[in-house]
Enzyme design. Structure first.
Site, PDB file in Angstrom:
ATOM      1  CE  LYS A 101      -4.797  -1.597   0.415  1.00 37.67           C
ATOM      2  NZ  LYS A 101      -4.768  -0.191  -0.022  1.00 37.67           N
ATOM      3  CB  SER A 116      -0.960  -0.040   1.189  1.00 38.03           C
ATOM      4  OG  SER A 116      -1.937   0.974   1.112  1.00 38.03           O
ATOM      5  CG  ASP A 137       8.255   4.568 -11.367  1.00 40.48           C
ATOM      6  OD1 ASP A 137       8.773   3.445 -11.489  1.00 40.48           O
ATOM      7  OD2 ASP A 137       7.027   4.774 -11.501  1.00 40.48           O
TER       8      ASP A 137
END
Length: 539
Positions: A310, A285, A296
């Site tokens: 999740k 999460s 990223d």
């Protein structure tokens, strides 16, 4: 006595047929009719609130694994759990031999200010004896906690004085920290472990980073292993510590199909310097939002195992009576556009470790295969990363299958480890403080006597939990490490000390330290990208 005859039974059946032939009714009216039918006809009297709670919970079970319903009482408990503090006296305790023993006293808390010490035995709480009463841990907690600024009277037995005394302690706010541990690994590298993302996480991170930087920290290992998430706002706040201004942390897509974007503010403390993030199969999460953004943006090297997967965001919706529906309101995506939500239609969704262990994924990275459609590129160095079912680390580290052995868990659940720790400290507290006044000396020099481990093994054997010969040596070492870590936590009062001891045998931690200590290794994962040269203006 009521006698049912054949005619009555046939009438009931015919009534059912008539009902079946009725035109469809409004679903909302149908729900109200069902409630009234239960109230009028069920053999026992049922409270409306209980039935409605059950109905709501049943509806939410049809949605997804992360939408939840909290009754009024559960919602209050949840708010307290995520507030970063609770009201109490500021101790950790252990039930041992039907007695309540203080194992830690939180510095500057109410109990510390009244002079309570580790090793003290609580005989009575507010005049009620708790010694030899077989009272549960939960009941003890309820007796110690209460409204802020209210008193609780304790009768204490202290071994050093061999006499009881009574003290009154006024309950206060006790911090329930999200930063589990923060310390310097060496002269240049710091370590911070986050256990949850709650309302105080950003402030705690600010403080931890400030203190570590003051000690010379240039590199950081951020440990998100086992962090199941929490508040999205807290994850954005932590990302803010490491990413530059106006960098995208994630975007979400709600029911209407639009997109909401969440950016950094540029107010962080560690935007430069090497960063390694540890993740595992229980990192979920908000932890995945953070680790995905750092991966990223090529800001951190991720080490460990594929995260939980999740990628759904929950929105709390309060009902008038104080109960709360926590509904999945959007899907989130990492800055590169990845969705990391794994499929949730199946019985094995929550049985994460067992499922991945059975597939072989936790011991072999080659088991994990990603379709080309899940391929994405990072935003700076254009490395390949994947979406769909969790975040794959840059450096895979297989799980220690012996560490997850059921025997160790069984021994701990049976209370045998706690019993051994308590007995050892009770008999050696003064000698240990004299021999190891500083934790560093304890960490590097202390060796747990083999007899302590053997006593636990013998107790386990008597309890029907024999040590398996195949892994006996490794299991003994892990048991000794756990006991040493718990001894450190009690001797030096803090979870940081427990974590430092346990990290000495954590392979992901060792790999993280290797990578962050070697510039070439670090740059192999995160190549230095030179900014493009500016074109000269044409005249």
């Amino acid at each position: 006595m009521r006698v049912w005859n054949k005619a009555a039974v046939m009438a009931a059946a015919l009534t059912g047929m008539v009902y079946g032939a009725q035109a469809q009714m409004n679903p909302k009216e149908k729900l109200a009719a069902a409630l009234k039918a239960i109230q009028d006809n069920y053999v026992d009297v049922m409270a409306d609130e209980k039935l409605v709670d059950a109905a709501i919970a049943g509806m939410i079970r049809e949605l997804d694994p992360h939408s939840r319903y909290f009754s009024r009482e559960e919602a209050l408990q949840m708010r307290e759990a995520m507030s970063g503090s609770f009201t109490g006296i500021g101790i950790e305790y252990l039930m041992q031999r039907d007695s309540v023993y203080v194992t830690q006293v939180i510095p500057e808390g109410p109990a510390d200010k009244k002079g309570l010490q580790p090793g003290d035995r609580i005989i009575a709480i507010n005049g009620k004896s708790v010694a030899g009463q077989q009272i549960s841990n939960y009941d003890i907690m309820k007796m110690l906690r209460g409204e802020k600024n209210t008193p609780v009277t304790l009768q204490i037995w202290r071994a050093a004085t061999q006499a009881p005394f009574t003290t009154e302690i006024v309950r206060g706010a006790i911090p329930d920290k999200s930063v589990k541990a923060a310390y310097m690994v060496n002269d240049k590298t710091g370590y911070i472990a986050l256990r949850i993302f709650n309302s105080t996480t950003r402030q705690e991170m600010d403080k931890a980073l400030e203190e570590l930087k003051a000690k010379g920290m240039q590199n950081l290992i951020l440990d998100l292993q086992g962090n199941g998430g929490g508040y999205v706002e807290a994850a954005i706040g932590v990302a803010d510590e490491f990413l530059k201004k106006d960098q995208l942390v994630f975007y979400s897509s709600p029911q209407d199909g639009g997109k909401d974007y969440y950016y950094t503010s540029g107010s962080g403390q560690f935007m430069e310097g090497k960063l390694v993030v540890m993740i595992d199969q229980n990192t979920a999460s908000a932890s995945e939002i953070l680790s995905g953004a750092l991966q990223d943006w090529d800001r951190a090297v991720l080490v460990g195992r594929r995260s939980f997967g999740k990628g759904l965001m929950q929105k709390p919706t309060a009902l008038p009576d104080g109960s709360v529906m926590e509904l999945t309101g959007a899907r989130y995506f990492t800055p590169s556009g990845r969705s990391i939500q794994k499929p949730y239609h199946g019985a094995q969704y929550d049985d994460n470790v067992a499922t991945r262990m059975a597939s072989g994924e936790l011991v072999n990275a080659g088991v994990v295969h990603f379709a080309d459609s899940l391929k994405f590129t990072t935003l700076v160095s254009k490395r390949t990363v994947y979406g769909g079912g969790g975040i794959m680390p840059d450096k895979y580290v297989p799980i220690d299958t012996i560490e997850y052995n059921g025997w160790l868990q069984d021994v701990s659940d049976a209370g045998l480890v706690n019993k051994a720790v308590f007995a050892y400290i009770e008999g050696n507290r003064t000698a240990l403080h004299t021999a190891y006044p500083q934790f560093t000396t304890f960490l590097n020099s202390f060796q747990l006597p083999a007899t302590v481990v053997e006593e636990v093994v013998e107790e386990a054997q008597k309890a029907g939990r024999p040590l398996q010969p195949a892994n006996a040596a490794r299991l003994r070492n892990l048991l000794a490490l756990e006991i040493k870590a718990q001894v450190a936590r009690q001797l030096y009062s803090g979870n940081t000390y427990y974590t430092q001891v346990m990290n000495s045998d954590n392979e992901s931690y060792r790999k993280a330290l290797e990578i962050i200590s070697d510039a070439n290794a670090y740059n192999n994962y995160l190549p230095v990208v030179k900014p493009a040269a500016k074109k000269s203006a044409k005249k």
